[in-house]
Design an enzyme around this catalytic site. Structure first.
Site, short mmCIF file in Angstrom:
data_model
loop_
_atom_site.label_atom_id
_atom_site.label_comp_id
_atom_site.label_asym_id
_atom_site.label_seq_id
_atom_site.Cartn_x
_atom_site.Cartn_y
_atom_site.Cartn_z
N GLU A 136 28.05 -45.82 51.85
CA GLU A 136 26.92 -45.23 51.12
C GLU A 136 25.82 -44.75 52.07
O GLU A 136 24.62 -44.94 51.83
CB GLU A 136 26.37 -46.20 50.08
CG GLU A 136 27.36 -46.45 48.97
CD GLU A 136 26.73 -46.78 47.64
OE1 GLU A 136 25.55 -46.46 47.45
OE2 GLU A 136 27.43 -47.34 46.79
N ALA B 229 34.68 -40.50 44.19
CA ALA B 229 35.41 -39.70 45.18
C ALA B 229 34.47 -38.67 45.81
O ALA B 229 34.38 -37.53 45.36
CB ALA B 229 36.61 -39.02 44.53
N PRO C 155 38.05 -36.58 54.82
CA PRO C 155 38.28 -36.79 56.25
C PRO C 155 37.20 -36.18 57.15
O PRO C 155 36.90 -36.72 58.22
CB PRO C 155 39.65 -36.14 56.49
CG PRO C 155 40.35 -36.27 55.18
CD PRO C 155 39.27 -36.11 54.14
N ARG D 188 27.63 -81.41 62.73
CA ARG D 188 28.24 -81.32 64.06
C ARG D 188 27.41 -82.09 65.09
O ARG D 188 26.18 -81.93 65.16
CB ARG D 188 28.34 -79.85 64.47
CG ARG D 188 28.84 -79.61 65.89
CD ARG D 188 30.30 -79.95 66.04
NE ARG D 188 30.82 -79.45 67.31
CZ ARG D 188 32.01 -79.80 67.80
NH1 ARG D 188 32.79 -80.62 67.12
NH2 ARG D 188 32.41 -79.30 68.95
#
Length: 380
Positions: A363, A122, A126, A266
């Site tokens: 991070e 933590a 904000p 493909r």
């Protein structure tokens, strides 16, 4: 890169586990965004959850290179699931090993070694993301306790974690000084889990708001000295950031493999699209970037594991920034190689693209890491 025999065996084991235990869960994780709680026992029984717990406390005694090997292999299958591997390293084990007292280590590390303990970190608020010094959550000393009030945001595993590494301000004002770090039991009265964030990617790795409302914790929950939390934060993140890069490397490898297979199958204009030079150039560029990222990652982790930490901050930021950028670039090219099918959920490359973006942000954004790298180079 040259790995030990034990590390090669670890890679083989984790690759099998990822294919057999993780891959069958990916579609449901994408559809329901459900936390794959059954993987806690799977990873814990194999020592993957608690890789960094030293042998003296009952753990596997892993190192940074081993953690990155495991997270790369799981990241090839699911970036979300790879975040659960070594989950409690940054939120529990590394902080205790570097800043905990012997009593704190004896209390928590044997529990973590059992392989069922989850942790959350933590830090973010904000108005405090890349700028950790702007933290406003407060911890007021009251006798033998601290009383904590504040709000955190974008906290991964907050609702599932047993413990939370909490950064809070123990002295007034702004700036790096006065931030302390605490190890908090998430069942403590006063912890309230807020809304679950709705994210573009990395589904199955849930993220929440967290509120602390007059939460009272014992003073011995403090890790290290009061006011030294910012230093603790930087050290822990430096050690953990290469593992974020490892998860991204696994994603990039998967994107390359999917593109190679698709290009060989493909057909357009009567030929495999792999026979067209435009596609060949894309595949070649993707392969070069993945190989360069792998070399930078593991040369750096091996230097750190050898005990040479003089360049820890520099290498940590270089690895995190470069490898996560490579993953984003390779994922985007994988979508392009697949054409319209790359935009379809029928193929996994659109998930790779969505998942890859987050690791460029968490991070420390990659812009912040470029600042860190530059400052390390010029001596600031």
């Amino acid at each position: 890169m040259k790995f030990t025999e034990e590390q090669d065996m670890l890679r083989d084991m984790v690759r099998r586990v990822a294919e057999e235990q993780v891959r069958p869960l990916v579609a449901e994780m994408e559809e329901t965004k459900r936390f794959p709680e059954e993987l806690v026992a799977v990873f814990g029984d194999l020592g993957l959850l608690q890789m960094w717990v030293p042998e003296e406390y009952g753990g596997p005694g892993g190192d940074l290179t081993s953690v990155c090997i495991a997270k790369e292999e799981i990241g090839r299958v699911s970036l979300a699931a790879s975040t659960l591997c070594a989950n409690n390293s940054i939120g529990l084990i590394l902080p205790l090993l570097h800043f905990g007292t012997e009593a704190q280590k004896a209390r928590y590390l044997p529990e973590a070694a059992h392989g069922r303990t989850l942790s959350a970190v933590a830090i973010t608020e904000p108005e405090a993301g890349s700028d950790v010094s702007a933290i406003r959550t407060t911890a007021r000393r009251d006798g033998d306790s601290y009383v904590i009030n504040g709000q955190k945001s974008w906290i991964t595993w907050a609702a599932q974690a047993n413990y939370m590494l909490l950064f809070a301000r123990t002295s007034v004002g702004r700036g790096h000084d006065g931030i302390s770090v605490f190890l908090v039991d998430t069942k403590t009265p006063g912890v309230r889990i807020g809304r679950k964030e709705t994210k573009m990617g990395r589904h199955g790795s849930p993220t929440y708001q967290v509120f602390f409302e007059n939460m009272r914790i014992d003073a011995d929950c403090l890790l290290g000295e009061e006011g030294s939390g910012f230093k603790a934060c930087m050290r822990i993140l430096d050690l953990n950031r290469p593992s974020v890069a490892a998860s991204s490397l696994g994603l990039a490898q998967a994107a390359l493999e999917e593109s190679l297979n698709y290009a060989k199958d493909r057909r357009q204009f009567g030929r495999r699209i792999a026979d067209f030079q435009a596609i060949q150039f894309k595949l070649a560029d993707m392969a070069m970037k993945v190989e360069a990222a792998r070399t930078l990652l593991y040369s750096s982790t091996q230097e750190i594991d050898a005990g040479d930490t003089a360049r820890l901050t520099l290498l940590s930021s270089m690895v995190k920034c470069f490898v996560t950028d490579v993953a984003m670039e390779v994922a985007l090219e994988a979508v392009q190689v697949h054409g319209a099918y790359g935009y379809s959920t029928e193929y996994p490359v659109e998930r790779f693209m969505r998942d890859a973006k987050l690791n460029q942000i968490l991070e420390g954004t990659n812009e912040i890491h470029r600042v860190i790298i530059a400052r390390q180079l010029i001596g600031r």
